[in-house]
Write an enzyme that holds these catalytic residues in place. Structure first.
Site, mmCIF file in Angstrom:
data_model
loop_
_atom_site.group_PDB
_atom_site.id
_atom_site.type_symbol
_atom_site.label_atom_id
_atom_site.label_comp_id
_atom_site.label_asym_id
_atom_site.label_seq_id
_atom_site.Cartn_x
_atom_site.Cartn_y
_atom_site.Cartn_z
ATOM 1 N N GLY C 72 -5.294 20.461 1.513
ATOM 2 C CA GLY C 72 -6.466 20.570 2.382
ATOM 3 C C GLY C 72 -6.246 21.465 3.571
ATOM 4 O O GLY C 72 -6.909 21.343 4.601
ATOM 5 N N LEU C 73 -5.242 22.374 3.427
ATOM 6 C CA LEU C 73 -5.018 23.378 4.474
ATOM 7 C C LEU C 73 -4.824 22.772 5.864
ATOM 8 O O LEU C 73 -5.330 23.294 6.859
ATOM 9 C CB LEU C 73 -6.177 24.379 4.494
ATOM 10 C CG LEU C 73 -6.327 25.218 3.229
ATOM 11 C CD1 LEU C 73 -7.666 25.937 3.217
ATOM 12 C CD2 LEU C 73 -5.183 26.200 3.101
ATOM 13 N N CYS C 130 -8.976 29.994 -1.284
ATOM 14 C CA CYS C 130 -8.621 28.609 -1.490
ATOM 15 C C CYS C 130 -9.831 27.805 -1.942
ATOM 16 O O CYS C 130 -10.857 27.805 -1.279
ATOM 17 C CB CYS C 130 -8.040 28.011 -0.232
ATOM 18 S SG CYS C 130 -7.400 26.389 -0.564
ATOM 19 N N ASN C 193 -4.436 32.942 -6.177
ATOM 20 C CA ASN C 193 -4.416 31.623 -5.573
ATOM 21 C C ASN C 193 -4.514 30.632 -6.740
ATOM 22 O O ASN C 193 -4.485 31.036 -7.898
ATOM 23 C CB ASN C 193 -5.592 31.465 -4.606
ATOM 24 C CG ASN C 193 -5.259 30.456 -3.504
ATOM 25 O OD1 ASN C 193 -4.676 29.404 -3.772
ATOM 26 N ND2 ASN C 193 -5.622 30.784 -2.288
ATOM 27 N N THR C 194 -4.644 29.373 -6.462
ATOM 28 C CA THR C 194 -4.647 28.375 -7.539
ATOM 29 C C THR C 194 -5.941 28.382 -8.343
ATOM 30 O O THR C 194 -6.997 28.760 -7.858
ATOM 31 C CB THR C 194 -4.451 26.964 -6.958
ATOM 32 O OG1 THR C 194 -5.439 26.751 -5.946
ATOM 33 C CG2 THR C 194 -3.073 26.815 -6.353
ATOM 34 N N GLY C 244 1.940 33.431 -8.959
ATOM 35 C CA GLY C 244 1.403 32.456 -9.895
ATOM 36 C C GLY C 244 2.344 32.139 -11.037
ATOM 37 O O GLY C 244 2.547 32.956 -11.927
ATOM 38 N N GLY C 245 2.966 30.978 -10.985
ATOM 39 C CA GLY C 245 3.792 30.511 -12.096
ATOM 40 C C GLY C 245 5.121 31.208 -12.269
ATOM 41 O O GLY C 245 5.754 31.086 -13.322
ATOM 42 N N GLY C 266 5.953 30.012 -5.206
ATOM 43 C CA GLY C 266 5.717 28.755 -4.509
ATOM 44 C C GLY C 266 6.209 27.553 -5.287
ATOM 45 O O GLY C 266 7.258 26.980 -5.002
ATOM 46 N N THR C 267 5.466 27.196 -6.331
ATOM 47 C CA THR C 267 5.748 25.979 -7.088
ATOM 48 C C THR C 267 7.142 25.963 -7.698
ATOM 49 O O THR C 267 7.689 24.889 -7.958
ATOM 50 C CB THR C 267 4.672 25.798 -8.181
ATOM 51 O OG1 THR C 267 3.395 25.801 -7.554
ATOM 52 C CG2 THR C 267 4.848 24.493 -8.914
HETATM 53 C C1 LIG Z 1 1.538 22.680 -2.277
HETATM 54 C C2 LIG Z 1 0.823 23.978 -2.235
HETATM 55 C C3 LIG Z 1 0.166 24.390 -1.069
HETATM 56 C C4 LIG Z 1 -0.507 25.593 -1.008
HETATM 57 N N1 LIG Z 1 -1.109 25.973 0.167
HETATM 58 C C5 LIG Z 1 -1.673 27.209 0.262
HETATM 59 C C6 LIG Z 1 -2.188 27.681 1.507
HETATM 60 O O1 LIG Z 1 -2.132 26.986 2.531
HETATM 61 N N2 LIG Z 1 -2.749 28.923 1.543
HETATM 62 C C7 LIG Z 1 -2.800 29.733 0.439
HETATM 63 O O2 LIG Z 1 -3.306 30.868 0.554
HETATM 64 N N3 LIG Z 1 -2.311 29.324 -0.756
HETATM 65 C C8 LIG Z 1 -1.742 28.085 -0.869
HETATM 66 N N4 LIG Z 1 -1.211 27.671 -2.073
HETATM 67 C C9 LIG Z 1 -1.276 28.584 -3.233
HETATM 68 C C10 LIG Z 1 0.037 29.334 -3.397
HETATM 69 O O3 LIG Z 1 0.264 30.160 -2.272
HETATM 70 C C11 LIG Z 1 0.029 30.206 -4.658
HETATM 71 O O4 LIG Z 1 -0.996 31.178 -4.529
HETATM 72 C C12 LIG Z 1 -0.209 29.387 -5.925
HETATM 73 O O5 LIG Z 1 0.422 28.133 -5.824
HETATM 74 C C13 LIG Z 1 0.312 30.085 -7.190
HETATM 75 O O6 LIG Z 1 1.680 30.381 -7.095
HETATM 76 P P1 LIG Z 1 2.833 29.389 -7.660
HETATM 77 O O7 LIG Z 1 2.483 29.037 -9.068
HETATM 78 O O8 LIG Z 1 4.105 30.175 -7.526
HETATM 79 O O9 LIG Z 1 2.822 28.182 -6.756
HETATM 80 C C14 LIG Z 1 -0.544 26.433 -2.147
HETATM 81 C C15 LIG Z 1 0.109 26.039 -3.312
HETATM 82 C C16 LIG Z 1 0.786 24.833 -3.384
HETATM 83 C C17 LIG Z 1 1.472 24.424 -4.658
#
Ligand SMILES: Cc1cc2nc3c(=O)[nH]c(=O)nc-3n(C[C@H](O)[C@H](O)[C@H](O)COP(=O)(O)O)c2cc1C
Ligand SMILES: Cc1cc2nc3c(=O)[nH]c(=O)nc-3n(C[C@H](O)[C@H](O)[C@H](O)COP(=O)(O)OP(=O)(O)OC[C@H]3O[C@@H](n4cnc5c(N)ncnc54)[C@H](O)[C@@H]3O)c2cc1C
Ligand SMILES: Cc1cc2nc3c(=O)[nH]c(=O)nc-3n(C[C@H](O)[C@H](O)[C@H](O)COP(=O)(O)OP(=O)(O)OC[C@H]3O[C@@H](n4cnc5c(N)ncnc54)[C@H](O)[C@@H]3O)c2cc1C
Ligand SMILES: Cc1cc2nc3c(=O)[nH]c(=O)nc-3n(C[C@H](O)[C@H](O)[C@H](O)COP(=O)(O)O)c2cc1C
Ligand code: FES
Ligand code: FES
Lengths: 276, 304, 304, 276
Positions: C72-73, C130, C193-194, C244-245, C266-267
């Site tokens: 929730g940012l 987001c 982003n997600t 992403g991933g 990230g993940t």
């Molecule tokens: C726990 C969590 C928190 C995240 N918070 C943000 C955020 O605050 N701002 C944002 O732009 N993206 C946010 N993301 C998205 C990541 O920056 C990224 O774009 C997305 O998870 C895909 O990459 P990944 O698969 O390597 O995690 C968040 C992702 C995760 C898993």
């Protein structure tokens, strides 16, 4: 539930050696432990162009062979390749031929079927089986693998050509009939066949005459090769050539409406093998 | 023993698992084999009016986490469906069949609906995942609510059969698209179709699929499917074939709790084989036993 | 030894791996710890103008295939960023830092851009993507090309810093959105982003996340990220933080071949821990050695 | 690379038993082999409401306990629950207290810290360690676990209360100072402490005086509990309380600007423990 780790992406392999089997057939040798068994196949990928199933013609755990007959776009593109070129490989896939120490086998090959059948003979002779290797071809020039076969222990090569340019003149089924007439009383006698479906059906009929069990290498249009797309399903059991085959038992195929009658193309449309 | 039977648009399914379109769906024998292995129903591979040439191999690849395909909707056309697939499936018909149809013009969609109705499928599913050739941006029909609604209206006029719309998740608000279709007489939905996906072979330095990009399916997309079903159910309350990443009996129950009435299963076959359908049904029965669920009606949409 | 150094909008990174926004990004000490573990750069958690309360726990969950979050940012606002995070990170600064900012109005985005510029980040990233943040039309800014372009234009006017736009994959055509932003002066992009996601606990019969739905990330979305990067690169040729991933060095190389110049991670931390950054860099070095790649410039976009 | 199978979804457990420890504290007992070690924590979920980290107060492989002090919305909601109610659990997470057979341990607890410390004492006494169990409380009514502790072998209980309503009047650190003064010469002497951070800092200072190694149960605001969100990072090392902790060595914490000084809230904003 446990999901088995499953990855169908490609191994990139360079061609180690290329053998000219006959004017239209080449064998490609790759140094890689593919782990294929006789009768199984692999998918061969030319990036950006196409990918096709190909039988494994030999695999000793160090290197494996693929023998390709030039018939159209993909096989022609393969024939353009040189030693050192890269191709993508996935597999091995499908069922394989099963045999035990000391069994008596008749291997009946047509067309490039001699290649995968050589792999059976190689393993069988190593296991001390008695092997009759039958090859049928239209003429002398279309034969392949004969020298390799002749180099195998306890393996007897029988050849027939339609024009009599070498071996018996006529069809290979006549030769098989002869052999079974003499030896079908031997226990553990088995017939394996790989070639055009119409030929394999004729082989099956001969085996029925002598109540000899037979196994065939089925060849249906394949896309995925892993039992997902349904392209290779056989009427009317719906068995999949890529996972329930390619090696299937004749007695399970004998009664099928599709057997020796028609193939399906990439769109799933029927094409009859013989004009009706 | 729990009752796994569900009714969808008046059609009775012995259990909620349904083969998703495009998997093992080329021939009637293959579809019947899926039923023999335990599925409650089947969906045909997308049927075109005329023969349609697909993409060249590789048309698909997978990892433990996902599957990507670009078969290109290859099909022999309506003629084969009418002369072969449906007559053969319908003789001693083992379970309900959903006819999935696809076209690149609204006119063809309407014509197809009329034609396929004659084949007597139990349900007609419109695959709107295909780009609209008439739309100036060439976006898939189900990416634009107005287009999706228009196709629904035209097809609705052509059939009395239950008509469901298969939606793509590649939109910012799937519920809006669903509502637009519902307003034009859609009886239900199938969600989701595949997400956008691409894989590159780093050794070849080339996309794996000959079509370069494809559709993403399998375990990794389950949360997107659950979310889409949840939103569509909330917005329309219409019956939904929840589809996407379903691998286990627990997955089936999860997406049903989100609002699915039937559950489409495709990529699972890549991981568990066609036998997976029967195993999944057993897993559902086991959970229902343990949790005192007598009838699946108890759980449909319960997480809303 | 391969040269893993890359320049992005003129900023030099010792390797292309960059911590993605929202992971381990709450404090300067945490960001520095990520660099210590091998990352080439970091991105802050999204920064708001004022303090922003996030969602209640559970805010995330994962399986071997994916991860779903709805944090929730949550953020303490611009004041903390200016007084604490940036001053502390910038004293013996270990690597470049990307300031990720978020707002729910175009006006706030512009104000934030002006404020954050004073903190002297290397790059400013606008989080338009987001799924938790919606404008009055009920859609994230980057779901509507025109909105995304307008925000870009307003923020562009406020800073001379490299300005990149973080895009959502939840659209039918991400390249169109990217082009619209490029036309208004965006220097590059971060994608993706997600995706939309939801998980339901079948025993509780309730969504797992308190916010019900969240954002899907992790191994299962890599093909969507690769596809988005491929399309954006083709459409704009601008530098992209491919995200992403990404779990391995091979994954980094794959998304770079699609067109990424930097790679957001990230993940991965959920699966390999923060040490994963160093391991991934080693995996990249190994592959480059074996494949005779001397400089990563050789592979960026090579699969196009 | 091999991705370890990783699933942070919840186990659904029913409350087997609830014990009233004191007017504001309850212990919840669950029949489930969580496999937690002393010092580790689990995440407790009330669907649709919230989820919080809780120390494992006992775990014998058959059942485990969570002891919760009523201080706000979540802990109050927990106190509303009855036997048979369902909660979601994930874990165990984090680091644990390490000790060997026959070692000499001083366990210093404040507030609900007595619960997780009991788990240490239980295992330690089973391993034949000599345990001094120190509990500090504002008054008699706030004590907890005293009876359970008294039932443990080779464990000596020491109590201090600010009002002297039971045990020594004053701070528990005075009692610790006494004990270390007598026994810090013993080899393998270790101090473990769990309680308010200000108290734990004071304990650390006493240990420094006697050069006795100490380990603390750090408590920072947690969201994920698995090292992803960064919410629990400690200045200025960036160590994560949820994976590098909660049990951390005092010598690594002593010099940190954050130690005993401030906490961060859910937004990451600083809150000083003492008015400055
Ligand atoms: C726990 C969590 C928190 C995240 N918070 C943000 C955020 O605050 N701002 C944002 O732009 N993206 C946010 N993301 C998205 C990541 O920056 C990224 O774009 C997305 O998870 C895909 O990459 P990944 O698969 O390597 O995690 C968040 C992702 C995760 C898993
Ligand atoms: C299990 C199996 C093993 C095979 N082993 C070999 C082998 O060892 N050596 C060899 O030369 N060929 C083998 N083939 C055939 C090979 O896969 C190709 O079909 C052949 O190379 C023709 O492709 P093309 O593009 O050159 O010609 P095309 O003109 O495209 O095809 C010629 C004919 O081949 C058949 N065919 C085309 N594509 C496929 C396909 N994807 N699957 C099945 N049949 C197809 C069609 O009936 C077509 O009429 C095998 C096929 C299968 C299914
Ligand atoms: C590793 C660890 C172990 C814990 N063990 C126990 C235990 O065994 N028994 C017990 O009663 N409590 C324990 N807690 C505290 C518990 O997690 C909650 O903080 C407490 O229940 C207060 O929540 P509330 O909603 O009731 O009150 P609130 O009014 O929400 O919070 C009161 C105070 O608790 C702290 N807090 C709130 N939420 C969190 C959070 N998510 N993480 C960390 N601190 C928080 C804040 O400093 C806040 O000022 C532990 C915390 C951590 C980090
Ligand atoms: C190989 C393959 C082919 C597909 N073909 C079609 C198709 O022809 N028509 C269609 O509507 N969906 C098609 N799909 C999408 C599936 O029907 C389903 O919506 C999607 O794969 C998600 O479900 P799953 O994860 O269970 O596979 C196909 C999917 C796969 C994997
Ligand atoms: S080739 Fe796809 S199922 Fe056999
Ligand atoms: S609580 Fe998320 S990193 Fe520690």
């Amino acid at each position: 539930m446990h999901i088995k780790t499953f990855d169908t992406r490609f191994k990139t392999l360079r061609i180690k050696k290329i053998l000219e089997e006959n004017p239209t057939t080449k064998t490609f040798i790759f140094e890689y432990p593919l782990g294929g068994k006789p009768g199984q196949f692999a998918m061969i990928w030319l990036p950006g162009f196409d990918e096709k199933p190909m039988s494994i013609a030999f695999d000793d755990g160090k290197e494996f062979w693929i023998t390709i007959c030039k018939v159209g776009p993909f096989s022609s593109a393969m024939h353009e390749l040189n030693v050192g070129d890269k191709v993508g490989i996935r597999g091995p896939f499908g069922t394989s031929y099963k045999f035990k120490k000391g069994e008596n086998l008749a291997l009946v090959a047509g067309g490039y079927g001699a290649a995968p059948m050589y792999f059976v003979a190689y393993e069988a002779s190593n296991m001390g089986c008695h092997v009759d290797f039958l090859i049928g071809a239209r003429n002398k020039d279309l034969l392949l693998y004969t020298h390799k076969i002749l180099s195998l222990a306890n393996t007897k090569l029988h050849i027939s050509t339609n024009d009599g340019s070498v071996g018996v003149q006529g069809f290979i089924t006549q030769v098989l009939d002869q052999i079974l007439a003499d030896s079908h009383s031997k226990k553990d006698y088995k017939v394996f066949t790989c070639g055009p479906e119409v030929m394999m059906k004729a082989v099956g009929d001969v085996c029925d005459k002598y109540k000899t069990p037979a196994w065939l290498s089925m060849e249906k249009y394949m896309k995925c090769g892993i039992g997902v797309c349904g392209q290779c399903a056989i009427d009317d059991t719906g068995a999949l050539c890529c996972v329930d085959g390619p090696v299937m038992e004749w007695k399970k195929l004998r009664k099928l409406p599709e057997m020796g009658e028609y193939h399906r193309d990439a769109q799933g449309k029927k094409h009859y093998l013989r004009a009706k | 023993m729990a009752n796994l039977e569900v009714k969808f648009c008046g059609v009775k399914f012995s259990n909620p698992t349904v083969l998703a379109s495009g998997i093992l769906g080329v021939t009637a024998s293959s579809l019947k084999n899926v039923i023999r292995n335990g599925a409650g129903g089947v969906t045909t591979k997308s049927i075109w009016l005329e023969e349609h040439i697909g993409h060249k191999n590789p048309t698909m690849f997978g990892t433990e986490h996902y599957f990507v395909n670009a078969v290109g909707l290859s099909d022999a056309g309506m003629k084969k469906a009418a002369e072969e697939t449906f007559p053969e499936y319908n003789k001693n018909k083992p379970a309900p069949i959903i006819a999935n149809i696809v076209a690149s013009s609204m006119e063809d969609f309407a014509k197809l609906t009329e034609e396929i109705t004659k084949c007597d499928p139990d349900i007609i599913e419109l695959n709107l995942g295909c780009p609209n050739v008439e739309d100036q941006h060439g976006k898939p029909f189900s990416c634009v609510a107005a287009d999706a609604a228009k196709v629904t209206k035209l097809c609705r006029a052509m059939t009395k059969k239950p008509l469901i719309i298969k939606l793509t998740p590649n939109v910012s608000d799937i519920a809006t698209v669903a509502k637009a279709c519902a307003a034009e007489g859609a009886d239900g939905f199938c969600a989701i179709n595949t997400l956008y996906g691409m894989g590159i072979d780093i050794n070849m330095r080339r996309p794996i699929l000959t079509n370069k990009s494809g559709g993403l399916s399998g375990p990794g997309i389950k949360p997107s499917a659950v979310k889409a079903v949840y939103d569509i159910y909330k917005a329309t309350k219409l019956p939904i074939v929840g589809t996407g990443g379903i691998m286990t009996g627990e997955d089936v129950l999860e997406i049903m709790m989100a609002g699915a009435r039937l559950v489409g299963i495709g990529t699972m076959v890549n991981y568990r084989g066609v036998e997976g359908f029967g195993e999944i049904v057993k897993e559902m029965e086991k959970w229902c036993e343990e949790n005192g669920v007598k009838d699946l009606e108890e759980i449909i949409g319960v997480a809303q």
